[in-house]
Design a protein around this motif. Structure first.
Motif, short mmCIF file in Angstrom:
data_model
loop_
_atom_site.label_atom_id
_atom_site.label_comp_id
_atom_site.label_asym_id
_atom_site.label_seq_id
_atom_site.Cartn_x
_atom_site.Cartn_y
_atom_site.Cartn_z
N ARG A 335 -39.23 31.83 -61.12
CA ARG A 335 -38.25 32.10 -62.19
C ARG A 335 -37.14 31.04 -62.18
NH1 ARG A 335 -41.86 35.55 -62.17
NH2 ARG A 335 -41.80 37.45 -63.43
N VAL A 339 -36.06 28.35 -65.24
CA VAL A 339 -34.69 28.15 -65.74
C VAL A 339 -34.32 26.66 -65.68
CG1 VAL A 339 -32.25 28.63 -65.33
CG2 VAL A 339 -33.93 30.48 -65.15
N ARG A 342 -36.00 24.73 -68.44
CA ARG A 342 -35.38 24.94 -69.75
C ARG A 342 -34.12 24.08 -69.90
NH1 ARG A 342 -37.27 30.50 -69.43
NH2 ARG A 342 -35.33 31.17 -68.42
#
Length: 714
Positions: A335, A339, A342
């Motif tokens: 995860r 992030v 992105r």
């Protein structure tokens, strides 16, 4: 039937081996044509094909061919020219079904071979359409019919036709219930695992079939539950929808490492059929990938079971050993990587990242490594306008091979690897995309991004002796954007059998061959390297040791005659088992000091190949590396019949090999002695084939591969 070294060879259709040999030659040299169809109907035990135009006029002979999709011709019928004139060709299915029962194949292509003087033309059946490029993947038109006569009728067979993505007509013959699964599926609404029980909520729209239960079927270890894993079910009807709840007590579940597909049991006309359970619902898939408390069940301290969505968007469970990536820490790291990506997405896209890797990201000794090495040492990043990285587990013993390339090497499953994998514009490997990341995870979200990442398949060897139907372009797990091959013969196989287009296949030669050199002058070694067997991948140690494969090689490795040959000629024999069966290497043994059992990864395979004076295999593509060097090859095919039936070859194993073949151990040992007498000099008849089989022996394979990537626009 023909008897050959105690191996029975089936001569095929009406016992006419000569007929089939001629037919195969005519097909191989045939000009490829298209025959557009007005209509196709399966009715009254016949296939009726209405053709358009006069493409079949003027031929001396026309043969209708029914062949398995891998190209094996299993049934032919001469076409009556009166049918050609009428524009309607009819084939009696009752004749065909008897061939089908004998062969046990289920997927068929239908072609017409036209013979005119010394020329041959192969016509594939195409759907008539003004727009020849129409995409039928999501709206394929199917033709379905049922047939049977006498003893066959009682098992309810079905043939359905369909047009694939290339508008080509294909047929599938199977049990009647399987035809329903092509058109009707149940839908999963909820999956939970709690209190040691699996609970599945599903529904089925009214389709004329009555849901009566739910069942799980193992893919690899079917013998454990011959009748399937039965769920306790409750069925409730409301309006036009039937709601089914299935529960399974896991305390009664017998663990085997396997995949388990889940089906609805439905009843129609007195018969019970299986229907897949669809999981296209995004909410379901998100629950499968939860960061906290993902859906899974720990069978014990070592094994885990969890649901997942298959490539076909159906519900299945994975039952396997617990791995490090099953832990919360891994899911959290993933995860975090998402992030970071992105945030850096725009910058990452500007890098034009190309990732290179090998098997499980543990190796650096194959075509991937040699391709990467060439790129790093010959300025290919600037030439190709890419940032090129190699992915490997830093704990791997082969990390030392790439360590010198510093920050261009990514640690497998590090956050940096995860970020760069999301930003990669191209994946290059001798493996499928799945090897670039965790392969059997219950909560990964990055893995699914790989479906849309372009790739180049460098291959392990030459596709010739082993049929690989899963490599077909339509298989999402294995499809690639550029398929690297070693010869124009191999390219023809990829185009014909795997359904790739001309611009998606390049003839370059293998990357590792640029550095291969014969080192046998300073060594006296024989390399014995058998390939794997599909039916042995998931068996227990006990089952493996009872297999013919194990017994034959153990008998050879402990042969007194082999011991004598090695001692008298100061030779050593290296036994190297295929990586797919590497866990069984410890089961083999030999008491002779000149015989060495080498586990996967202990010594680089290319070094063993370069050092050997002679290589012996059954069907391994690694034998091409020896042939490339001009060294002799021997083939030991004690299971010729079984292999031909269960695996199959694109080459004719009787006439197209480049080394002598033995079917019995004593014959093999005699041929080893012959090679020693010849001082390991290759026979002229096999040397003459090299120009056709291997057109490039110039150490420029990697440069050609780079150019092919650029030409393909990747």
């Amino acid at each position: 039937m023909e008897q050959k070294d105690n191996v029975t060879v089936d001569l095929g259709h009406q016992n006419q081996k000569k007929f089939y040999k001629e037919l195969e030659t005519q097909i191989r040299t045939a000009k490829k044509e298209k025959l557009f169809l007005k209509n196709t109907v399966i009715q009254d035990n016949n296939i009726t094909i209405e053709i358009e135009g006069d493409e079949l006029s003027g031929f001396d002979k026309l043969e209708l061919l029914l062949s398995q999709k891998n190209g094996d011709i299993l049934w032919t019928e001469t076409i009556d020219f009166n049918q050609v004139v009428s524009g309607t060709i009819t084939v009696d299915l009752n004749k065909f079904v008897k061939t089908f029962f004998k062969s046990q194949y289920s997927k068929w292509s239908v072609d017409i071979l036209g013979l005119k003087k010394k020329e041959s033309f192969l016509f594939s059946m195409k759907k008539e359409s003004k727009d020849k490029e129409v995409d039928l993947r999501n709206k394929s038109e199917s033709l379905i019919g049922y047939f049977g006569d006498g003893e066959f009728e009682k098992v309810c067979w079905c043939m359905y036709g369909y047009y694939n993505r290339y508008n080509t007509l294909l047929f599938d013959v199977n049990y009647k219930f399987k035809s329903y699964t092509q058109f009707v599926q149940g839908e999963v609404r909820k999956v939970t695992i709690s209190g040691g029980r699996i609970k599945i909520n599903a529904e089925l729209e009214d389709c004329g079939m009555k849901p009566i239960g739910m069942i799980g079927r193992r893919r690899l270890t079917k013998a454990v539950d011959l009748n399937g894993i039965k769920f306790n079910c409750k069925v409730k009807q409301k309006d036009t929808v039937t709601y089914i709840t299935g529960e399974l007590d896991l305390s009664e579940f017998e663990f085997t490492s396997d995949y388990i597909d889940i089906f609805l049991l439905v009843e129609k006309d007195g018969f019970v059929y299986d229907l897949f359970l669809n999981t296209k619902n995004k909410r379901i898939n998100k629950k499968f990938q939860k960061l906290f408390r993902p859906i899974h069940y720990k069978i014990d301290e070592e094994n885990i079971l969890f649901p997942y969505t298959t490539v076909s968007s159906n519900l299945a469970f994975d039952c396997r050993k617990i791995a490090p990536y099953d832990k919360f820490a891994f899911r959290l790291k993933e995860r975090i990587a998402r992030v970071i990506f992105r945030i850096l997405k725009k910058k990452m896209e500007q890098k034009n990242i190309m990732l290179v890797y090998e098997k499980y990201c543990e190796a650096a000794q194959e075509n991937g490594f040699y391709f990467f090495q060439y790129c790093m040492e010959n300025g290919m990043e600037k030439y190709m306008k890419k940032e090129i990285y190699f992915v490997i587990d830093y704990n791997s013993s082969q990390y030392e091979n790439v360590k010198q390339y510093g920050n261009r090497v990514l640690n497998y499953l590090s956050i940096k690897h995860m970020v760069y994998l999301q930003g990669a514009k191209l994946l290059v490997s001798s493996e499928t995309k799945s090897h670039s990341y965790v392969r059997r995870s219950n909560a990964t979200s990055i893995r699914r991004r790989l479906d849309n990442t372009p790739s180049v398949f460098l291959q392990h060897g030459v596709i010739a002796f082993k049929q690989l139907p899963f490599m077909i372009k339509s298989n999402r797990n294995s499809r690639t954007n550029l398929f690297i091959t070693s010869s124009f013969i191999e390219k023809g196989i990829i185009l014909d059998k795997f359904e790739y287009d001309e611009n998606e296949v390049a003839v370059t030669g293998l990357a590792r061959w640029d550095l291969i050199e014969d080192k046998s002058d300073t060594c006296r070694e024989i390399l014995l390297m058998p390939t794997w067997r599909r039916d042995l991948e998931e068996v227990s140690d006990e089952e493996f040791q009872e297999s013919e494969y194990f017994l034959q090689y153990m008998h050879l490795l402990n042969s007194e005659r082999l011991y004598t040959i090695l001692e008298q000629n100061n030779l050593h024999l290296n036994f190297y088992i295929h990586p797919q069966l590497r866990r069984f290497i410890g089961k083999f043994s030999s008491t002779h000091p000149n015989i060495h059992l080498i586990p996967f990864g202990e010594e680089p395979l290319n070094e063993l190949i370069m050092r050997c004076s002679l290589m012996i295999t059954d069907y391994s593509s690694a034998i091409w590396d020896v042939y490339y060097q001009g060294k002799p090859a021997l083939f030991y095919q004690f299971d010729f019949n079984e292999y031909n039936y269960s695996q199959g070859s694109y080459f004719d194993l009787e006439t197209e090999l480049f080394g002598d073949v033995s079917y019995k151990q004593e014959d093999l040992l005699a041929r080893i002695e012959e090679m020693i007498t010849r001082e390991f000099k290759e026979k002229e008849e096999y040397a003459k084939l090299r120009e056709e089989y291997l057109p490039y022996i110039d150490h420029n394979n990697r440069k050609r591969t780079c150019d092919a990537i650029l030409k393909a626009g990747l």
